[in-house]
Design a protein around this motif. Structure first.
Motif, PDB file in Angstrom:
ATOM      1  N   LEU A 273       0.834  -1.184   0.000  1.00 42.54           N
ATOM      2  CA  LEU A 273       0.000   0.000   0.000  1.00 42.54           C
ATOM      3  C   LEU A 273       0.874   1.241   0.000  1.00 42.54           C
ATOM      4  O   LEU A 273       1.941   1.261   0.597  1.00 42.54           O
ATOM      5  CB  LEU A 273      -0.885   0.021   1.248  1.00 42.54           C
ATOM      6  CG  LEU A 273      -1.912  -1.091   1.367  1.00 42.54           C
ATOM      7  CD1 LEU A 273      -2.607  -1.006   2.725  1.00 42.54           C
ATOM      8  CD2 LEU A 273      -2.934  -1.007   0.260  1.00 42.54           C
ATOM      9  N   HIS A 274       0.411   2.265  -0.675  1.00 39.33           N
ATOM     10  CA  HIS A 274       1.161   3.515  -0.707  1.00 39.33           C
ATOM     11  C   HIS A 274       0.225   4.648  -0.345  1.00 39.33           C
ATOM     12  O   HIS A 274      -0.876   4.749  -0.852  1.00 39.33           O
ATOM     13  CB  HIS A 274       1.763   3.759  -2.092  1.00 39.33           C
ATOM     14  CG  HIS A 274       2.800   2.746  -2.454  1.00 39.33           C
ATOM     15  ND1 HIS A 274       4.068   2.775  -1.922  1.00 39.33           N
ATOM     16  CD2 HIS A 274       2.751   1.659  -3.261  1.00 39.33           C
ATOM     17  CE1 HIS A 274       4.757   1.751  -2.391  1.00 39.33           C
ATOM     18  NE2 HIS A 274       3.987   1.057  -3.206  1.00 39.33           N
ATOM     19  N   ALA A 275       0.681   5.469   0.568  1.00 35.29           N
ATOM     20  CA  ALA A 275      -0.039   6.673   0.953  1.00 35.29           C
ATOM     21  C   ALA A 275       0.935   7.827   0.779  1.00 35.29           C
ATOM     22  O   ALA A 275       2.150   7.630   0.804  1.00 35.29           O
ATOM     23  CB  ALA A 275      -0.515   6.575   2.393  1.00 35.29           C
ATOM     24  N   PRO A 276       0.415   9.024   0.613  1.00 36.47           N
ATOM     25  CA  PRO A 276       1.316  10.165   0.449  1.00 36.47           C
ATOM     26  C   PRO A 276       2.292  10.270   1.628  1.00 36.47           C
ATOM     27  O   PRO A 276       1.885  10.172   2.782  1.00 36.47           O
ATOM     28  CB  PRO A 276       0.375  11.363   0.416  1.00 36.47           C
ATOM     29  CG  PRO A 276      -0.959  10.814   0.060  1.00 36.47           C
ATOM     30  CD  PRO A 276      -0.983   9.414   0.577  1.00 36.47           C
ATOM     31  N   SER A 277       3.587  10.417   1.303  1.00 38.20           N
ATOM     32  CA  SER A 277       4.549  10.575   2.388  1.00 38.20           C
ATOM     33  C   SER A 277       4.248  11.886   3.094  1.00 38.20           C
ATOM     34  O   SER A 277       3.771  12.842   2.488  1.00 38.20           O
ATOM     35  CB  SER A 277       5.976  10.540   1.863  1.00 38.20           C
ATOM     36  OG  SER A 277       6.228  11.654   1.060  1.00 38.20           O
TER      37      SER A 277
ATOM     38  N   THR B 283       2.020  12.144   5.392  1.00 36.69           N
ATOM     39  CA  THR B 283       0.776  11.929   6.117  1.00 36.69           C
ATOM     40  C   THR B 283       1.050  10.926   7.230  1.00 36.69           C
ATOM     41  O   THR B 283       1.978  10.107   7.123  1.00 36.69           O
ATOM     42  CB  THR B 283      -0.336  11.366   5.203  1.00 36.69           C
ATOM     43  OG1 THR B 283       0.032  10.048   4.781  1.00 36.69           O
ATOM     44  CG2 THR B 283      -0.586  12.265   4.000  1.00 36.69           C
ATOM     45  N   PRO B 284       0.293  10.966   8.303  1.00 41.27           N
ATOM     46  CA  PRO B 284       0.533   9.988   9.374  1.00 41.27           C
ATOM     47  C   PRO B 284       0.492   8.539   8.862  1.00 41.27           C
ATOM     48  O   PRO B 284       1.344   7.729   9.230  1.00 41.27           O
ATOM     49  CB  PRO B 284      -0.588  10.264  10.368  1.00 41.27           C
ATOM     50  CG  PRO B 284      -0.891  11.716  10.174  1.00 41.27           C
ATOM     51  CD  PRO B 284      -0.721  11.943   8.684  1.00 41.27           C
TER      52      PRO B 284
ATOM     53  N   LEU C 209       3.278   3.510   7.137  1.00 44.17           N
ATOM     54  CA  LEU C 209       3.617   2.503   6.128  1.00 44.17           C
ATOM     55  C   LEU C 209       5.115   2.480   5.843  1.00 44.17           C
ATOM     56  O   LEU C 209       5.703   1.412   5.675  1.00 44.17           O
ATOM     57  CB  LEU C 209       2.844   2.757   4.834  1.00 44.17           C
ATOM     58  CG  LEU C 209       1.347   2.493   4.885  1.00 44.17           C
ATOM     59  CD1 LEU C 209       0.710   2.859   3.547  1.00 44.17           C
ATOM     60  CD2 LEU C 209       1.042   1.054   5.253  1.00 44.17           C
ATOM     61  N   ALA C 210       5.743   3.639   5.805  1.00 44.00           N
ATOM     62  CA  ALA C 210       7.182   3.707   5.560  1.00 44.00           C
ATOM     63  C   ALA C 210       7.944   3.037   6.705  1.00 44.00           C
ATOM     64  O   ALA C 210       8.919   2.311   6.474  1.00 44.00           O
ATOM     65  CB  ALA C 210       7.620   5.158   5.392  1.00 44.00           C
TER      66      ALA C 210
END
Length: 61
Positions: free
Chosen positions: A2-6, A8-9, A14-15
């Motif tokens: 999954l990728h979410a905007p870096s 963001t919490p 995820l990172a």
């Protein structure tokens, strides 16, 4: 993965998860057995999280 905007919490969560999984794989290879997520999380939090966060914050600037 999954990728979410870096930044963001959830993206930061995820990172971090990705880094913990990387450490888990490397440490498990070194030990010759699966060290488990909890051990990897503890090792990463104690030994790597602060430097990792500093590096990420510098990259964002």
């Amino acid at each position: 993965m999954l990728h979410a905007p870096s930044g963001t919490p959830y993206g930061e969560f995820l990172a971090e998860q990705e880094e913990i999984q990387r450490l888990k794989w490397l440490a498990s290879e070194r030990e010759g057995q699966d060290i488990g997520f909890e051990q990897a999380l503890n090792e990463w939090a104690l030994n790597h999280r602060a430097a990792w966060r500093r590096m990420r914050n510098q990259q964002k600037s």
